[in-house]
Design an enzyme around this catalytic site. Structure first.
Site, mmCIF file in Angstrom:
data_model
loop_
_atom_site.group_PDB
_atom_site.id
_atom_site.type_symbol
_atom_site.label_atom_id
_atom_site.label_comp_id
_atom_site.label_asym_id
_atom_site.label_seq_id
_atom_site.Cartn_x
_atom_site.Cartn_y
_atom_site.Cartn_z
ATOM 1 N N HIS A 1 -19.767 -25.226 -157.902
ATOM 2 C CA HIS A 1 -20.747 -23.763 -158.510
ATOM 3 C C HIS A 1 -22.113 -24.408 -158.352
ATOM 4 O O HIS A 1 -22.409 -25.792 -158.512
ATOM 5 C CB HIS A 1 -20.268 -23.456 -159.629
ATOM 6 C CG HIS A 1 -20.467 -24.428 -160.897
ATOM 7 N ND1 HIS A 1 -19.726 -25.337 -161.069
ATOM 8 C CD2 HIS A 1 -21.162 -24.660 -161.573
ATOM 9 C CE1 HIS A 1 -19.812 -26.345 -161.929
ATOM 10 N NE2 HIS A 1 -21.010 -25.687 -162.719
ATOM 11 N N ASP B 1 -25.138 -23.683 -161.450
ATOM 12 C CA ASP B 1 -25.145 -22.880 -162.929
ATOM 13 C C ASP B 1 -25.675 -21.552 -162.887
ATOM 14 O O ASP B 1 -26.789 -21.241 -162.423
ATOM 15 C CB ASP B 1 -25.652 -24.013 -163.752
ATOM 16 C CG ASP B 1 -25.159 -25.434 -164.067
ATOM 17 O OD1 ASP B 1 -23.655 -25.241 -163.886
ATOM 18 O OD2 ASP B 1 -25.607 -26.174 -164.013
ATOM 19 N N HIS C 1 -22.571 -28.393 -157.769
ATOM 20 C CA HIS C 1 -21.850 -29.485 -158.308
ATOM 21 C C HIS C 1 -20.296 -29.047 -158.799
ATOM 22 O O HIS C 1 -20.052 -27.530 -158.944
ATOM 23 C CB HIS C 1 -22.387 -30.186 -159.528
ATOM 24 C CG HIS C 1 -22.922 -28.865 -160.574
ATOM 25 N ND1 HIS C 1 -23.900 -28.191 -160.382
ATOM 26 C CD2 HIS C 1 -22.146 -28.770 -161.858
ATOM 27 C CE1 HIS C 1 -23.800 -27.498 -161.576
ATOM 28 N NE2 HIS C 1 -22.983 -27.863 -162.464
ATOM 29 N N ARG D 1 -25.225 -30.619 -172.687
ATOM 30 C CA ARG D 1 -25.898 -30.307 -171.363
ATOM 31 C C ARG D 1 -27.088 -29.143 -171.878
ATOM 32 O O ARG D 1 -27.039 -28.335 -172.617
ATOM 33 C CB ARG D 1 -25.149 -29.226 -170.459
ATOM 34 C CG ARG D 1 -25.601 -28.830 -169.274
ATOM 35 C CD ARG D 1 -24.507 -27.952 -168.414
ATOM 36 N NE ARG D 1 -24.750 -26.895 -169.130
ATOM 37 C CZ ARG D 1 -24.449 -25.649 -168.328
ATOM 38 N NH1 ARG D 1 -24.076 -25.787 -167.075
ATOM 39 N NH2 ARG D 1 -24.302 -24.300 -168.945
HETATM 40 O O1 AKG Z 1 -18.363 -31.901 -166.767
HETATM 41 C C1 AKG Z 1 -18.997 -32.025 -165.696
HETATM 42 O O2 AKG Z 1 -18.811 -33.188 -165.049
HETATM 43 C C2 AKG Z 1 -20.168 -30.983 -165.089
HETATM 44 C C3 AKG Z 1 -19.976 -29.924 -165.801
HETATM 45 C C4 AKG Z 1 -20.933 -28.730 -165.313
HETATM 46 O O3 AKG Z 1 -20.604 -28.040 -164.459
HETATM 47 C C5 AKG Z 1 -22.224 -28.721 -166.161
HETATM 48 O O4 AKG Z 1 -22.587 -29.312 -166.875
HETATM 49 O O5 AKG Z 1 -22.965 -27.633 -165.773
HETATM 50 FE FE FE2 Z 2 -22.519 -26.628 -164.063
#
Ligand code: AKG
Ligand code: FE2
Length: 353
Positions: free
Chosen positions: A156, A158, A315, A329
């Site tokens: 995806h 974000d 990602h 994040r």
């Molecule tokens: O946990 C992860 O490796 C990625 C998680 C994710 O998609 C994000 O942080 O936007």
């Molecule tokens: Fe993500």
């Protein structure tokens, strides 16, 4: 470049200065070259050695440095910084600087995720990524109730369900299993470059609908009310969690074209039949998952940090571990996605530069 084309293509009313800014790539000063770095693959990913986010914030020439970092992230898709001594508040401060200094005039600050609990300890703009929460159904990215068993289901970009989606996102992992839990990124520029000119031209005339109504169920499972008030931009208000975006968008920082549909949130290509939409979307999703030379896979160590450009990359996390994995994040908001037909592909831009 003919910036006046943008609002006609997408019917997005933009202030005139935004139109010129959007099509003019951001300049790189060269200041960042003093930090040792290495590219992880030819098309995507760069790691910096000895660069601390906290030091950048405190540096005398901080603005130029942050702008160079923005250009580098947008060009390389994702940048990795090892072993960071940085608090969630400093991460937030850095992302505010990054989106402001790199952003267009309409850039809107940091995102508040629809699943973020009101009154959460770290504040609205930090999303906690946690394997424990994920088990309860608190995934920020895709539907865990999905019946598929393919790891590739998680790819995806974000928050593309927001009318004003993300420009950049930063993730720091502070708790991790001994092995497993890698994250992969893929380049939207490279996938654009793999389309035939005929298919690229066809897709450039189309939009797609992105949607994340499953967050309503996830919020109910978690026992939290879904955030419906302003999620970082007045345009991102309400329970709809739905937006229409161009399939091919121009990244305003590089001026390069990227494919902008993703398996996590894109449901429908508009203006074609459902059958055609399904086939085309599946083809585009396959280009992401089936070309490992458009991807980079990152193995985290404690306190490593990644910053990526959500306009031009996808990602996915890897759920191949049992022990706890957690991090923080921060996701900033960019412009309403647009296509400048006069912009170029990455390969063409690099070939003629
Ligand atoms: O946990 C992860 O490796 C990625 C998680 C994710 O998609 C994000 O942080 O936007
Ligand atoms: Fe993500």
């Amino acid at each position: 470049m003919p910036g006046n084309i943008i609002p006609e293509v997408l019917d997005v009313p933009l202030p005139s200065e935004a139109r010129t800014r959007l099509t003019k790539p951001l300049e790189y000063s060269g200041l960042l070259d003093t930090y040792q770095n290495s590219d992880l693959t030819p098309v995507i990913g760069r790691e910096y050695h000895g660069l601390q986010v906290a030091d950048v914030l405190a540096a005398k020439n901080s603005d130029a440095l942050v702008r160079d970092i923005a250009v580098t992230i947008s060009q390389r898709g994702v940048v990795f910084l090892r072993d960071q001594d940085v608090t969630p508040q400093q991460m937030q401060a850095f992302m505010e600087r990054l989106t402001t200094l790199a952003g267009c005039p309409e850039s809107s600050g940091l995102h508040v995720h629809p699943l973020t609990e009101e009154g959460s300890e770290l504040g609205d703009q930090i999303s906690v990524i946690s394997s424990e929460k994920q088990k309860k159904g608190g995934g920020l990215t895709h539907q865990l109730s999905d019946t598929t068993r393919l790891a590739s289901a998680g790819w995806h970009s974000d928050i593309t369900f927001e009318p004003v989606p993300s420009d950049y996102a930063m993730l720091k992992i502070h708790t991790l299993p001994q092995t497993g839990g890698d994250t992969l990124w893929a380049s939207g520029y490279e996938v654009y470059d793999r389309l035939s000119p005929a298919l690229a031209t066809f897709l450039e005339g189309l939009t797609a609908t992105h949607e994340a109504k499953f967050f309503h169920e996830e919020a109910a499972r978690l026992g939290n009310p879904l955030r419906t008030t302003i999620r970082g931009s007045p345009l991102n208000q309400g329970p709809a969690l739905e937006a229409v975006h161009p399939i091919i968008r121009t990244n305003p920082v590089t001026g390069w074209k990227s494919v902008y549909v993703n398996r996590g949130f894109t449901r429908r290509i508009n203006g074609v039949t459902k059958d055609e939409s399904d086939v085309l979307l599946q083809y585009l999703f396959n280009l992401v998952t089936q070309n490992h030379d458009a991807q980079v896979r990152f193995k985290w160590n404690k306190n490593d940090l990644a910053i990526w450009d959500n306009r031009s990359t996808w990602h996915t996390a890897t759920y191949d571990y049992e022990a706890a994995r957690a991090g923080d994040r921060v996701c900033s908001l960019g412009e309403k996605p647009f296509l400048d037909p006069a912009s170029s592909s990455r390969r063409d831009a690099l070939r003629f530069s």
